[in-house]
Structures are given as structure tokens and as C-alpha cells.
Design a protein around this motif. Structure first.
Motif, mmCIF file in Angstrom:
data_model
loop_
_atom_site.group_PDB
_atom_site.id
_atom_site.type_symbol
_atom_site.label_atom_id
_atom_site.label_comp_id
_atom_site.label_asym_id
_atom_site.label_seq_id
_atom_site.Cartn_x
_atom_site.Cartn_y
_atom_site.Cartn_z
ATOM 1 N N LYS A 179 0.815 -1.220 0.000
ATOM 2 C CA LYS A 179 0.000 0.000 0.000
ATOM 3 C C LYS A 179 0.847 1.269 0.000
ATOM 4 N N GLU A 180 2.112 1.162 0.407
ATOM 5 C CA GLU A 180 3.004 2.316 0.421
ATOM 6 C C GLU A 180 3.388 2.751 -1.005
ATOM 7 N N LEU A 181 3.190 1.886 -1.973
ATOM 8 C CA LEU A 181 3.603 2.170 -3.344
ATOM 9 C C LEU A 181 2.457 2.576 -4.256
ATOM 10 N N VAL A 182 1.317 2.933 -3.696
ATOM 11 C CA VAL A 182 0.143 3.198 -4.511
ATOM 12 C C VAL A 182 0.342 4.391 -5.457
ATOM 13 N N MET A 183 1.023 5.453 -4.995
ATOM 14 C CA MET A 183 1.252 6.609 -5.872
ATOM 15 C C MET A 183 2.158 6.236 -7.045
ATOM 16 N N LEU A 184 3.201 5.470 -6.780
ATOM 17 C CA LEU A 184 4.074 5.033 -7.865
ATOM 18 C C LEU A 184 3.324 4.133 -8.839
ATOM 19 N N TYR A 185 2.464 3.289 -8.311
ATOM 20 C CA TYR A 185 1.657 2.403 -9.140
ATOM 21 C C TYR A 185 0.731 3.216 -10.048
ATOM 22 N N LEU A 186 0.100 4.254 -9.489
ATOM 23 C CA LEU A 186 -0.785 5.096 -10.291
ATOM 24 C C LEU A 186 -0.007 5.837 -11.380
ATOM 25 N N GLY A 187 1.222 6.254 -11.057
ATOM 26 C CA GLY A 187 2.058 6.908 -12.071
ATOM 27 C C GLY A 187 2.417 5.977 -13.208
ATOM 28 N N GLN A 188 2.578 4.690 -12.928
ATOM 29 C CA GLN A 188 2.927 3.714 -13.951
ATOM 30 C C GLN A 188 1.726 3.342 -14.818
ATOM 31 N N LEU A 189 0.514 3.517 -14.291
ATOM 32 C CA LEU A 189 -0.671 3.152 -15.061
ATOM 33 C C LEU A 189 -0.826 3.965 -16.336
ATOM 34 N N THR A 190 -0.252 5.142 -16.375
ATOM 35 C CA THR A 190 -0.375 5.987 -17.566
ATOM 36 C C THR A 190 0.526 5.536 -18.702
ATOM 37 N N ASN A 191 1.479 4.641 -18.410
ATOM 38 C CA ASN A 191 2.450 4.167 -19.401
ATOM 39 C C ASN A 191 3.274 5.302 -19.991
ATOM 40 N N SER A 192 3.424 6.373 -19.234
ATOM 41 C CA SER A 192 4.224 7.501 -19.692
ATOM 42 C C SER A 192 5.363 7.736 -18.692
ATOM 43 N N PRO A 193 6.595 7.638 -19.154
ATOM 44 C CA PRO A 193 7.711 7.901 -18.242
ATOM 45 C C PRO A 193 7.685 9.327 -17.688
#
Length: 165
Positions: A5-19
Motif C-alpha cells: 500500500k506504500e507504493l500506490v502513488m508510484l503504481y498510479l504513475g505507472q498506469l499511464t504508461n508515460s515515463p
């Protein structure tokens, strides 16, 4: 949902598939952490240097040295805890609530002396530490509740200290 759960923001950033979006999310997280941490360290070191008489009088302890020492102490405390960032932040807010909340109650509502307020802040902080570190107690009731109750009782009892019968 991510497993941690600590990585949820990073996970959401990866969902866009945009570096670029992922980089912006990571930069925002680090900016928020750095901004909060340095502000708290500077406020704490300034408070200690200005408010504690023997530290204020000491020429050997400079503001920069005090800030570095507090940063190292904070790093040791955070590193020694085997817990999540959320739990550490929750503990910090509980600690602020029991100390600053009692100072506000003692000053504006109960109109107690500075020594009575300091004593009740210490009693509340110690109760919070004890309650959170005793597993059976911590699971039974939110630690801030008994800490605030005991601190308020200490504030109330300070009214009777020093009175002769």
C-alpha cells in the motif's frame, strides 16, 4: 491494486504508461517529503535553540550543528522502526496532537501555568509511548484517547497542587 500500500502513488504513475508522468509523480512525492522534513527540522532546531535557556546561552551549539544532530536522530528513529511510512506519520500526528493539543487546552480553556502545561504534555507523551508499545493496549483502543484523557486529568489536577487545606 499493488501488494504494498506504500507504493500506490508510484503504481498510479505507472498506469499511464508515460515515463514523463511517472517522473512527475516521483518528483512530487520527493518534493513533498523534502519540503515537510526540512521545514520540521528547521522549526525544531530553532525552537530548541531559542526556547531552552541553557542551549540558547551555549555558544558551542550552533544552529547548523543542532539541525544536523536532529536530522541524524530522526533518521536513527525512523530507521529503527520496522513499520510503514503511514504508521510513522500517524504516530507523529498523535504525538503532535497530545502535546500541542494539551498546550492549547491548558492555555486557552483551562488557563493553567506553563509548568502545569509542560507537565501534562509530558504525561500525555509518555502515556502515548507506553500505550503504543504495549501490544494488548494498542490493539484495544486508539493510543491518542488515553493519552489525551490522562493529560487533561493532569491539567485539571494541577489546579489543586500547591493549595493548602
Amino acid at each position: 491494486t499493488p501488494a504494498d500500500k506504500e507504493l500506490v502513488m508510484l503504481y498510479l504513475g505507472q498506469l499511464t504508461n508515460s515515463p514523463a508522468v511517472g517522473g512527475i509523480v516521483i518528483a512530487a512525492i520527493f518534493a513533498a517529503i523534502a519540503s515537510t522534513a526540512d521545514s520540521q527540522l528547521l522549526a525544531l532546531s530553532a525552537s530548541i535553540k531559542n526556547d531552552i535557556p541553557h542551549v540558547r546561552a551555549s555558544e558551542r551549539i550552533g544552529p547548523r550543528m543542532l539541525t544536523v544532530a536532529l536530522a541524524l536522530l530522526g533518521a536513527v528513529i525512523a530507521g529503527s522502526q520496522n513499520t510503514t511510512i503511514f504508521a510513522l506519520v500517524l504516530f507523529a500526528w498523535e504525538f503532535l496532537g497530545v502535546t500541542i493539543g494539551i498546550a492549547v487546552i491548558g492555555t486557552f480553556i483551562m488557563q493553567r501555568s506553563a509548568s502545569a502545561i509542560m507537565a501534562s504534555m509530558a504525561v500525555g507523551a509518555v502515556m502515548l509511548l507506553v500505550w503504543r508499545n504495549v501490544e494488548d493496549l494498542n490493539g484495544a483502543l486508539y493510543a491518542l484517547v488515553p493519552a489525551m484523557v490522562l493529560a487533561i486529568v493532569t491539567l485539571y489536577a494541577s489546579k489543586f497542587v500547591g493549595q493548602s487545606k
